[in-house]
Design an enzyme around this catalytic site. Sequence first.
Site, short mmCIF file in Angstrom:
data_model
loop_
_atom_site.label_atom_id
_atom_site.label_comp_id
_atom_site.label_asym_id
_atom_site.label_seq_id
_atom_site.Cartn_x
_atom_site.Cartn_y
_atom_site.Cartn_z
N ASP A 88 0.85 -1.19 0.00
CA ASP A 88 0.00 0.00 0.00
C ASP A 88 0.90 1.25 0.00
O ASP A 88 2.04 1.20 -0.47
CB ASP A 88 -0.96 -0.04 1.19
CG ASP A 88 -2.27 0.71 0.93
OD1 ASP A 88 -2.24 1.96 0.99
OD2 ASP A 88 -3.30 0.07 0.66
N ASP A 89 0.41 2.34 0.52
CA ASP A 89 1.12 3.62 0.51
C ASP A 89 2.47 3.51 1.23
O ASP A 89 2.67 2.64 2.07
CB ASP A 89 0.24 4.67 1.20
CG ASP A 89 0.57 6.09 0.77
OD1 ASP A 89 1.59 6.28 0.07
OD2 ASP A 89 -0.19 7.01 1.14
N LYS A 163 -3.56 -0.73 -6.70
CA LYS A 163 -4.58 -0.03 -5.91
C LYS A 163 -4.37 1.46 -6.14
O LYS A 163 -3.28 1.98 -5.95
CB LYS A 163 -4.44 -0.36 -4.43
CG LYS A 163 -5.43 0.41 -3.55
CD LYS A 163 -5.23 0.11 -2.07
CE LYS A 163 -6.10 1.00 -1.20
NZ LYS A 163 -5.89 0.76 0.25
N ASP A 165 -5.62 5.24 -5.28
CA ASP A 165 -6.33 6.02 -4.26
C ASP A 165 -6.82 7.37 -4.80
O ASP A 165 -6.68 7.66 -5.99
CB ASP A 165 -5.41 6.20 -3.04
CG ASP A 165 -6.14 6.09 -1.72
OD1 ASP A 165 -7.34 6.40 -1.66
OD2 ASP A 165 -5.51 5.68 -0.73
N GLU A 198 -11.70 5.24 -4.71
CA GLU A 198 -12.12 6.64 -4.62
C GLU A 198 -13.17 6.85 -3.54
O GLU A 198 -13.85 7.87 -3.50
CB GLU A 198 -12.55 7.18 -5.98
CG GLU A 198 -13.76 6.54 -6.61
CD GLU A 198 -15.08 7.25 -6.27
OE1 GLU A 198 -15.44 8.23 -6.91
OE2 GLU A 198 -15.75 6.77 -5.34
N TRP A 199 -13.29 5.85 -2.62
CA TRP A 199 -14.07 5.94 -1.38
C TRP A 199 -15.58 6.04 -1.59
O TRP A 199 -16.32 6.38 -0.65
CB TRP A 199 -13.63 7.13 -0.51
CG TRP A 199 -12.17 7.41 -0.46
CD1 TRP A 199 -11.16 6.50 -0.46
CD2 TRP A 199 -11.55 8.70 -0.37
NE1 TRP A 199 -9.94 7.13 -0.37
CE2 TRP A 199 -10.14 8.48 -0.34
CE3 TRP A 199 -12.03 10.01 -0.33
CZ2 TRP A 199 -9.23 9.53 -0.25
CZ3 TRP A 199 -11.12 11.04 -0.24
CH2 TRP A 199 -9.74 10.82 -0.20
N GLY A 200 -16.06 5.79 -2.80
CA GLY A 200 -17.49 5.91 -3.05
C GLY A 200 -17.96 7.33 -3.20
O GLY A 200 -19.16 7.60 -3.16
N VAL A 201 -17.03 8.27 -3.39
CA VAL A 201 -17.36 9.70 -3.41
C VAL A 201 -18.37 10.04 -4.49
O VAL A 201 -19.38 10.72 -4.24
CB VAL A 201 -16.08 10.54 -3.60
CG1 VAL A 201 -16.44 12.01 -3.80
CG2 VAL A 201 -15.17 10.40 -2.39
N ASP A 202 -18.13 9.61 -5.70
CA ASP A 202 -19.01 9.93 -6.84
C ASP A 202 -19.77 8.69 -7.31
O ASP A 202 -19.97 8.50 -8.51
CB ASP A 202 -18.19 10.51 -7.99
CG ASP A 202 -17.91 12.00 -7.81
OD1 ASP A 202 -18.06 12.49 -6.66
OD2 ASP A 202 -17.54 12.68 -8.79
N ASP A 220 -12.69 4.46 4.45
CA ASP A 220 -11.80 3.43 4.98
C ASP A 220 -12.45 2.68 6.14
O ASP A 220 -13.12 3.28 6.98
CB ASP A 220 -10.50 4.06 5.49
CG ASP A 220 -9.51 4.32 4.38
OD1 ASP A 220 -9.92 4.37 3.21
OD2 ASP A 220 -8.31 4.51 4.69
#
Length: 581
Positions: A88-89, A163, A165, A198-202, A220
Site C-alpha cells: 500500500d502507501d 490499488k 487512491d 475513490e471511497w465511493g465519493v461519486d 476506509d
Amino acid sequence: MMTMTTTMMRVGVWRSLLATMAFLSATFTMRDNHVLALDNGLARTPQMGFNTWNHFGCHINESIIRQTADAIVATGLAQAGYVYVNLDDCWQTARDATGRIIADPVAFPSGIAALASYVHSKGLKFGLYSDAGERTCDGRPGSLGHEKMDAQTYAEWQVDYLKYDNCYDDGTPPEKRYPPMRDALNATGRHIFFSMCEWGVDNPASWAGEVGNSWRTTADISDNWNSMISNLGINSRLYPSAGPGGWNDPDMLEVGNGGMTTTEYEAHFSLWAISKAPLIIGCDVTKMSNDTFRILTNKEVIAVNQDKLGVQGRIVASSSSPSFYEAQSTFLNQRLLQKQQQLQIGGHKIVDRVDDVHFNSAVGADADDESLQDVAAVTCNVNDASQRWAINGADGSIRNQKLGLCLDLFYCNTAVGAAVGVYQCHTNQTGQQCNSLNQKWDYTPGGTIVSRLDKMCLDVYNNEGPVVSAYTCNGGNNQKWTLGTDGLLRSGDANLCLGLSNPTEVWAGPLSDGSAAVILFNKSSNQQNITASWDAIFSKNVPKTASVRDLWAHRDLGSLSQGVSASVPSHGVMMYKVTPQ
C-alpha cells in the site's frame, strides 16, 4: 444472556422500500451483468490476497513483504486462494529527473522489480499502490499527470495489481481522473488488476464497471464493529453493479487485527464473502492466531465468495426498518468521507493510521459507540428499562431512560416513512443539523407524537410493528400513544410499546449450482432466534423442502421444510448453503 425470539419479517412488509432486492435467475431473475465491464480478462471472481495498510501502515519494507509471501505459502493461505501480495502507501519517495517513480531506497534496497520477482518465485502475484492525485494520502508522489510513465514502470517491474487512491486531487472528478490510468495500464500489454479506491465519493458503482476491476464503495474501514457494519450497509444496496469482471469493494478485511471479537470477525468474513467483496487480508499473517487462520481459510465460505455465477448477496428479510439501516450507514460513511476530504485542505495529509488514528476516532465516533439505534414497537414489558421514556415538553425531547438518548428523526430526513431512532441528545445545543428540530416532538392531548421538524407523526406500521417511523398524520390508533406512570409509551391499538429494536437480518445470494448461500445475521446486543423462510430466499419456484449445510460447523443439517432457524449470538452469524429438493 437473555434470548429473545425474532421471527424475520418478509421483505414484502416493506415492498415499496425493498422492491429492488428481489432475486435474479430461474430461481432468481438474472440481470444483464456488466455490459460495460473492463475487459482485461481479470476479476472473474473477487480478488483474494494481502495488503499492508491495515496492520503495518507506513512501516513497511522488503523484509516484511518477503516474510509475508513466505507465510502465505507456508500456512496454506495461498492454497486457499490468497494470491496477491500488495504494497500500500509509503513505498515510494520521489521522482527522478525524467519523472520516473523512485522506491524508498532504505526500505526497499533491492528495488521493486527484485521484490516482485521474489513474490513471483513463490507462485504469488505482486501489487503496488498509487494515487489519482498529485500526492498519495501519506504525501508521497501520486500518479496524476504521470499515468503513462508509471504504468509502463509497473509493467517493467512485473507488477500484477494496482490499488489507486483518491487523495490530493486537482478538483477534477474521479470519472475523469481514473480512466487515464486504466488506458495506460492496458497499453502496457500486461494484465494488471485495477483496484479503484475513490471511497465511493461519486458513486463509482454507477460508472466504474468500465474503468476498474473493483471499486471502493465506502470510506476506509477501521478495526471495530461500527465501522464494519457501516461499510457493509453502504455496500449492500449496490449489488446490481457487481459481477464477473468488476466488484463492489467495502474495503479490506480486519480479521485478526484485534479490534473485534472472534464472533464479530466470523460475521465480518461471512458477510464480505456473500457480498462478493474482495477478500484482502489486512493482518500480520506471520503471527496469526488459530482462530484467525480458521476464519480466513474456511473453504466453504470462500467458495461462496468465489462462486462463478458472481451475484452479490443482499438482505432479503429484516426485523428493523430498512430506512433506518440505510440512513445510519449513510450518515456514518458521510462523516468519514467529510473528514477524509477536510484533512486534505491546506496540504495536510489524510490520516496516519500507523499511529492508530482511524477515521472513526477522527470524526469523534467512539469505536464502541452504540448510540445510533433503531426503535421498534415491541411487546410491553414493565421490567425492561429500555422501554421507559421521559417526555420533556420544555425542550421537546423524548429520552430513553435506560440509555439517556433522545428520540431522533434520523439524519433530518423529512420523507414519508423516514427512520426514527435514538441518538445522543442535542436539543439544547446550537449549531446542530436542522437546528435540532429532528429531536423535538410535541406530545398532543390526543396522544399523537408530532415531529417539530416536519409535522409527521410517530407511527406503528400496520398497527403491528415492529417498524416505527415518521408518517403523515392520519388520526389512526397506530399513531396514538399513552405515557404511563411506569414510563412506558403504549401504542393505541395493541399491547405494543415503544422500545429499542433487536436488529436481525437474513442475507441470501444465488450460487451457480442452483443453491443459495444464506446468512442469519444478529446485529443486536442480545442472543436472538432467527428464521429464514424458503419463500424469503427463493422468490420463484419456492421449494417445499431443501437440504441445508452449515458452513461454519461443516456439517449437513438434513432436509428441512419451510425454512431454517437458529439461535445466533450477539454480533454473530450462522451461514448455510441451501439446496432446493
